[in-house]
Design an enzyme around this catalytic site. Structure first.
Site, mmCIF file in Angstrom:
data_model
loop_
_atom_site.group_PDB
_atom_site.id
_atom_site.type_symbol
_atom_site.label_atom_id
_atom_site.label_comp_id
_atom_site.label_asym_id
_atom_site.label_seq_id
_atom_site.Cartn_x
_atom_site.Cartn_y
_atom_site.Cartn_z
ATOM 1 N N ARG A 38 0.676 -1.461 -0.066
ATOM 2 C CA ARG A 38 -0.210 -0.229 0.210
ATOM 3 C C ARG A 38 0.812 1.389 0.447
ATOM 4 O O ARG A 38 0.325 1.779 0.737
ATOM 5 C CB ARG A 38 -0.772 -0.058 1.840
ATOM 6 C CG ARG A 38 -1.695 -1.117 1.245
ATOM 7 C CD ARG A 38 -3.107 -0.438 -0.071
ATOM 8 N NE ARG A 38 -3.575 -2.234 0.250
ATOM 9 C CZ ARG A 38 -3.689 -3.602 -0.148
ATOM 10 N NH1 ARG A 38 -2.531 -4.152 -1.472
ATOM 11 N NH2 ARG A 38 -4.231 -4.358 -0.047
ATOM 12 N N SER A 92 -11.666 -0.018 3.423
ATOM 13 C CA SER A 92 -10.694 -0.814 4.564
ATOM 14 C C SER A 92 -9.580 0.109 5.130
ATOM 15 O O SER A 92 -8.500 1.395 5.045
ATOM 16 C CB SER A 92 -9.208 -1.237 4.086
ATOM 17 O OG SER A 92 -9.612 -2.547 3.637
ATOM 18 N N GLU A 114 -4.574 3.039 6.644
ATOM 19 C CA GLU A 114 -4.413 2.951 5.301
ATOM 20 C C GLU A 114 -5.262 4.049 3.908
ATOM 21 O O GLU A 114 -5.589 4.182 3.700
ATOM 22 C CB GLU A 114 -5.080 1.574 4.768
ATOM 23 C CG GLU A 114 -5.444 0.979 3.590
ATOM 24 C CD GLU A 114 -5.606 -0.089 3.009
ATOM 25 O OE1 GLU A 114 -6.313 -0.595 2.092
ATOM 26 O OE2 GLU A 114 -5.050 -1.458 3.631
#
Length: 297
Positions: A171, A220, A290
């Site tokens: 990520r 998320s 995130e």
């Protein structure tokens, strides 16, 4: 920053533009300026002429994003229809505009008989966003399919960056903070459209069953720590259904925060910090956001 201090554009420039309607949480403040460029040259020319001190931020579908209530300084760039094309290049490669959605990319891949891109069906964002953050799901990441991408740097310079230039990790990419991804090439492998559709259906059904897709959410919330799953840590810390103001930890999937109706961006961000504190106290694990949080603190 007055309109007469900004470079001339062919696209659309909007002052004090509300961002809440453009993000999934449906909360947050305004952008000083929202710029929807007519094309790549319009964007590059604008950034080249814009005062270097003015911050610039790209905005896709606004899924993994908290826009703080006091708004975003400078210019927010949103890529429109001009940047939404997806075209086959050869038997295994697609050329995709930075404003194209994951659903469009995966569907075009299916129609062209290109397998390996099905997971993009489940990423609620645009090419520009998931190239920047190495978006992924169901065991695959953008780094597994990216050939290269075209970016416009904050200086207005246009560059093509290869996969190796992006420094991908979980990520994360090494893309310069204010660079805008305007296009990318993705490569898969030959496949049968029927089998590709079946895999897309499986992914879609799995998401529908496990995630609160029909709520005001941001996707998320926290990255999965090494060797663990964020939602399990959040659940074990007793955070399922935890709320602050109008924000709540989803009962359906504990790595999702939801706006129950009247949440402010401050409610959502503070709830996330509550969750992080509880997980740290319970498991000794420091969860990393995130979701990107932007704007004036």
């Amino acid at each position: 920053m007055m309109a007469d201090t900004l470079p001339a554009v062919r696209g659309k420039l909007t002052a004090d533009a509300p961002l809440a309607p453009l993000v999934w949480f449906k909360a947050g403040g305004n952008a000083d300026w929202l710029f929807e460029p007519a094309d790549v040259e319009d964007l590059a020319g604008f950034l080249a002429a814009l005062d270097p001190q003015v911050p610039v931020m790209g905005l896709g579908l606004g899924s993994n994003l908290i826009v703080r209530d006091r708004g975003v300084p400078g210019v927010v760039v949103r890529l429109g229809k001009t940047f939404g094309r997806v075209d086959p290049v050869d038997e295994v490669t697609l050329s995709c505009g930075g404003g194209a959605s994951g659903i469009l990319v995966s569907s075009t891949a299916r129609d062209a008989g290109i397998a390996g891109l099905e997971f993009l069906r489940s990423i609620p964002g645009t090419v520009g966003g998931f190239v920047r953050m190495n978006g992924g799901a169901y065991g695959r990441e953008v780094k597994d399919i990216l050939v290269d991408c075209d970016v416009v740097l904050r200086s207005g310079e246009q560059r093509t960056l290869a996969l190796a230039d992006l420094g991908y990790s979980y990520r994360h990419s090494d893309l310069p903070e204010q660079a805008i991804v305007v296009a990318a090439r993705f490569a898969g492998h030959p496949g049968e459209p029927q089998a590709i559709q079946a895999e897309m259906d499986r992914i879609s059904e799995s998401r529908e069953a496990s995630q609160p897709l029909r709520t005001r959410t941001g996707g998320s919330t926290f990255k999965n720590p090494e060797g663990a799953r964020a939602w399990e840590l959040v659940d074990a810390a007793g955070c399922r259904g935890l709320s602050r103001g109008g924000a709540q930890v989803s009962e359906k999937h504990t790595n999702f925060l939801i706006n129950t109706g009247e949440a402010t961006a401050a409610d959502i961000e503070a709830l996330g910090e509550d969750v992080r504190a509880r997980v740290k106290a319970h498991a000794g694990v420091e969860l990393e956001w995130e979701i990107k949080r932007v704007g004036r603190t």
